[in-house]
Design a protein around this motif. Structure first.
Motif, PDB file in Angstrom:
ATOM      1  N   ARG A 179       0.823  -1.198   0.000  1.00 35.46           N
ATOM      2  CA  ARG A 179       0.000   0.000   0.000  1.00 35.46           C
ATOM      3  C   ARG A 179       0.866   1.261   0.000  1.00 35.46           C
ATOM      4  O   ARG A 179       1.863   1.339   0.704  1.00 35.46           O
ATOM      5  N   GLY A 180       0.457   2.207  -0.817  1.00 36.65           N
ATOM      6  CA  GLY A 180       1.161   3.480  -0.891  1.00 36.65           C
ATOM      7  C   GLY A 180       2.225   3.537  -1.956  1.00 36.65           C
ATOM      8  O   GLY A 180       2.669   4.624  -2.332  1.00 36.65           O
ATOM      9  N   LEU A 181       2.644   2.374  -2.472  1.00 31.89           N
ATOM     10  CA  LEU A 181       3.759   2.351  -3.417  1.00 31.89           C
ATOM     11  C   LEU A 181       3.395   2.966  -4.757  1.00 31.89           C
ATOM     12  O   LEU A 181       4.239   3.559  -5.430  1.00 31.89           O
ATOM     13  N   PHE A 182       2.141   2.813  -5.178  1.00 30.31           N
ATOM     14  CA  PHE A 182       1.677   3.305  -6.482  1.00 30.31           C
ATOM     15  C   PHE A 182       0.645   4.400  -6.220  1.00 30.31           C
ATOM     16  O   PHE A 182      -0.487   4.128  -5.847  1.00 30.31           O
ATOM     17  N   GLN A 183       1.040   5.645  -6.411  1.00 31.43           N
ATOM     18  CA  GLN A 183       0.179   6.794  -6.171  1.00 31.43           C
ATOM     19  C   GLN A 183      -0.368   7.327  -7.500  1.00 31.43           C
ATOM     20  O   GLN A 183       0.313   7.278  -8.535  1.00 31.43           O
ATOM     21  N   VAL A 184      -1.581   7.846  -7.467  1.00 31.10           N
ATOM     22  CA  VAL A 184      -2.190   8.454  -8.648  1.00 31.10           C
ATOM     23  C   VAL A 184      -2.561   9.893  -8.315  1.00 31.10           C
ATOM     24  O   VAL A 184      -3.257  10.154  -7.320  1.00 31.10           O
ATOM     25  N   VAL A 185      -2.082  10.824  -9.134  1.00 26.60           N
ATOM     26  CA  VAL A 185      -2.452  12.230  -8.999  1.00 26.60           C
ATOM     27  C   VAL A 185      -3.110  12.669 -10.298  1.00 26.60           C
ATOM     28  O   VAL A 185      -2.791  12.155 -11.377  1.00 26.60           O
ATOM     29  N   CYS A 186      -4.030  13.595 -10.217  1.00 23.78           N
ATOM     30  CA  CYS A 186      -4.768  14.030 -11.399  1.00 23.78           C
ATOM     31  C   CYS A 186      -4.795  15.549 -11.477  1.00 23.78           C
ATOM     32  O   CYS A 186      -4.781  16.243 -10.453  1.00 23.78           O
ATOM     33  N   GLY A 187      -4.851  16.037 -12.697  1.00 26.16           N
ATOM     34  CA  GLY A 187      -4.903  17.478 -12.922  1.00 26.16           C
ATOM     35  C   GLY A 187      -4.420  17.802 -14.319  1.00 26.16           C
ATOM     36  O   GLY A 187      -3.899  16.939 -15.037  1.00 26.16           O
ATOM     37  N   GLU A 188      -4.604  19.036 -14.717  1.00 26.95           N
ATOM     38  CA  GLU A 188      -4.122  19.482 -16.016  1.00 26.95           C
ATOM     39  C   GLU A 188      -2.606  19.668 -15.967  1.00 26.95           C
ATOM     40  O   GLU A 188      -2.061  20.112 -14.942  1.00 26.95           O
ATOM     41  N   GLY A 189      -1.946  19.372 -17.071  1.00 24.32           N
ATOM     42  CA  GLY A 189      -0.493  19.385 -17.119  1.00 24.32           C
ATOM     43  C   GLY A 189       0.177  20.638 -16.591  1.00 24.32           C
ATOM     44  O   GLY A 189       1.086  20.564 -15.758  1.00 24.32           O
ATOM     45  N   PRO A 190      -0.230  21.832 -17.034  1.00 25.77           N
ATOM     46  CA  PRO A 190       0.443  23.043 -16.560  1.00 25.77           C
ATOM     47  C   PRO A 190       0.339  23.237 -15.051  1.00 25.77           C
ATOM     48  O   PRO A 190       1.225  23.834 -14.435  1.00 25.77           O
ATOM     49  N   GLU A 191      -0.743  22.740 -14.442  1.00 22.45           N
ATOM     50  CA  GLU A 191      -0.930  22.929 -13.006  1.00 22.45           C
ATOM     51  C   GLU A 191      -0.138  21.905 -12.185  1.00 22.45           C
ATOM     52  O   GLU A 191       0.426  22.241 -11.132  1.00 22.45           O
ATOM     53  N   VAL A 192      -0.105  20.659 -12.639  1.00 22.99           N
ATOM     54  CA  VAL A 192       0.509  19.614 -11.815  1.00 22.99           C
ATOM     55  C   VAL A 192       1.891  19.187 -12.313  1.00 22.99           C
ATOM     56  O   VAL A 192       2.679  18.617 -11.568  1.00 22.99           O
ATOM     57  N   GLY A 193       2.199  19.475 -13.582  1.00 23.21           N
ATOM     58  CA  GLY A 193       3.440  18.990 -14.171  1.00 23.21           C
ATOM     59  C   GLY A 193       4.712  19.415 -13.452  1.00 23.21           C
ATOM     60  O   GLY A 193       5.571  18.584 -13.152  1.00 23.21           O
ATOM     61  N   PRO A 194       4.892  20.710 -13.139  1.00 27.49           N
ATOM     62  CA  PRO A 194       6.146  21.120 -12.491  1.00 27.49           C
ATOM     63  C   PRO A 194       6.407  20.407 -11.172  1.00 27.49           C
ATOM     64  O   PRO A 194       7.525  19.936 -10.916  1.00 27.49           O
ATOM     65  N   THR A 195       5.396  20.299 -10.319  1.00 26.36           N
ATOM     66  CA  THR A 195       5.591  19.624  -9.032  1.00 26.36           C
ATOM     67  C   THR A 195       5.847  18.144  -9.240  1.00 26.36           C
ATOM     68  O   THR A 195       6.663  17.533  -8.534  1.00 26.36           O
TER      69      THR A 195
END
Length: 531
Positions: free
Chosen positions: A216-232
């Motif tokens: 558990r925790g090894l595979f994380q999923v994050v969602c969002g538009e590229g310009p907002e989430v891509g840099p982080t």
């Protein structure tokens, strides 16, 4: 509006397997703050909202990496054979759940049932390949050191840490999971960013991995538009695997470069097909139709330009137009095997494809068939389209259209066809058709593409999981599949051992004499092949 309310809008079309409970469970896996505005997920066939996808903030992404890193340390310490057992179980779970996977793919993509099923099979193929090869590829290799017998050097492959996988919408299950599998097998954790439109099938794949025993925790999923989430996403990663457009790939590559981390980029293509004068059109036509129109043309490796020898040109064009029209007549929006031609992924993308065709038509291209949207079937359907008389100033001539549109050109000189095929900034895929395999191979040797298929459009190379697959020129950096597709997720470490202190200068011995001895040893080692 609640998930239940929005799901009811499309209840008339969604398969019974796709319940509000399933959608809620999958969207609940996203690492996201509930305060962020969710993304409305659309069933492409109807335009109805089926659920709301949470969106991740930079703080959510940072926290997801922290969770994955904590789990990764223990995972990397597992013996490889123990890690691989997880994927043996995952292989069977994916095959057993192929119908639900196909449902979720179709909801977001609108592709045909056959294409969705075939997409689901890609992941078990990748798992099976690396179950067979991972022990060999990742095994430490002992090599000779600089001084025979007295030194050794061991090559080790250690996991990089946390891999960011940025997956596209056109094959959202296959690419998200197939790129993550070798990263996980090598001992890494993964933070996946699927496309918002097609996240459900990828989330279901992650759920199946956890059912198979992934920590558990090894595979994380994050969602969002590229310009907002891509840099982080990039700033916290130890390696980035990206599939998408060349324009976005440059941005991803720049971010990875600033952080001095590796990246693998599979980017766009303007892929050519050459039909030589001895080709068998009985084979070429169905092969070309699939290479152009499969997945409604939404494949990085699909064919957008066809160069046909003058001797076959007229008959080829006639038969390709017939094949396109027959395929278009079998278009449909259904979760069964009746339709043979599906939707584009969204109305916005359909409008982009239509703009390319309209631009070509306005500048003098001939539309032999297609060239129209089909809102009577579904909001994002567009007809299989065949163009001729396409000239360089037209958008479709040089830019990737990424839809069911192909331009056909006539040639008489083989070298001219090769030159035209190579006259692009892209270099992802190419196809050659000929009855004469030695001749076809000679042409292949002159084409500038990372994947070259003889008497096939693109499946022969992409489905060959033992061989690396990637692009050249502006079509990418790095590869997936093969040994390299696993090793790229590792750091290569060299452990050297000196058994006796023979490499230091000997005290009291003139340097000139030491040099003479060194040169003699170097000559001797070359002659005896010791080094």
């Amino acid at each position: 509006m609640s998930t239940t309310e929005t799901s009811t809008e499309s209840a008339r079309t969604l398969p019974a397997r796709i319940t509000d409970e399933l959608i809620g469970r999958l969207t609940g896996m996203v690492a996201a703050d509930e305060a962020a505005a969710p993304f409305p997920m659309i069933e492409v066939y109807t335009g109805s909202v089926v659920g709301r996808l949470p969106q991740s903030t930079p703080a959510d992404i940072t926290a997801a990496y922290a969770t994955a890193r904590a789990a990764q340390k223990a995972w990397a310490a597992w013996p490889l054979r123990r890690r691989l057992r997880v994927f043996e179980r995952a292989h069977e779970l994916i095959l057993a759940e192929h119908e639900t996977i196909a449902d979720l793919i179709q909801i977001g993509c609108g592709k045909t049932r056959r294409m969705a099923i075939e997409e689901s099979c890609d992941v078990p193929m990748v798992i099976s390949h690396y179950l067979k090869t991972a022990k060999r590829v990742l095994r430490p290799v002992r090599r000779g050191g600089p001084m025979p017998l007295l030194t050794t050097s061991t090559e080790q492959h250690r996991p990089k840490g946390i891999v960011a996988v940025i997956a596209p919408w056109n094959f959202p299950f296959a690419i998200a999971l197939s790129d993550a599998m070798p990263a996980l097998m090598a001992g890494n954790g993964v933070v996946l960013k699927p496309d918002n439109k097609t996240a459900l099938c990828a989330l279901f794949g992650v759920e199946l991995l956890y059912k198979a025993g992934l920590p558990r925790g090894l595979f994380q999923v994050v969602c969002g538009e590229g310009p907002e989430v891509g840099p982080t996403l990039i700033d916290n990663a130890d390696f980035v695997m990206f599939t998408g457009s060349t324009a976005t790939g440059r941005i991803v590559g720049e971010g990875a470069g600033r952080n001095l981390i590796g990246c693998s980029l599979e980017l766009g293509g303007k892929n050519p097909m050459i039909v030589l004068d001895d080709a068998n059109l009985d084979d070429v036509i169905p092969g070309a139709a699939f290479a152009v129109f499969a997945n409604s043309g939404q494949a990085c490796m699909h064919i957008e330009r066809i160069y046909v020898h003058d001797r076959l040109y007229d008959e080829f064009v006639r038969r390709l137009v017939t094949a396109a029209e027959e395929l278009g007549s079998k278009a449909g929006a259904a979760y069964n095997y009746a339709p043979e031609f599906g939707s584009l992924v969204s109305v916005e993308h359909m409008e982009r494809v239509a703009a390319h065709v309209d631009d070509a038509r306005a500048k003098g291209a001939t539309v032999l068939t297609g060239g129209k949207a089909r809102p009577d079937i579904g909001p994002a359907f567009y007809e299989p389209t065949v163009l001729t008389d396409v000239t360089p100033e037209m958008t479709h001539a040089t830019l990737e259209t990424f839809g069911p549109v192909v331009s056909v050109y006539r040639f008489t000189d083989e070298q001219e066809a090769i030159r035209l095929a190579n006259d692009t900034s892209y270099g992802l895929n190419a196809s050659i058709w000929s009855r004469n395999l030695p001749r076809a191979n000679r042409v292949a040797d002159q084409l500038e593409a990372g994947n070259i298929n003889i008497n096939d459009g693109f499946v022969a190379t992409y489905a060959a999981k033992a061989t690396p697959s990637g692009g050249v020129k502006q079509s990418g950096v790095g590869t997936r599949h093969g040994d390299q597709g696993l090793l790229k997720y590792t750091d290569t470490v060299n452990v050297g051992v000196l058994k006796r202190q023979v490499l230091n200068a000997r005290a009291g011995l003139p340097y000139e004499k030491q040099l003479k001895t060194t040169l003699t040893m170097l000559r001797l080692m070359r002659r005896t092949r010791l080094r």
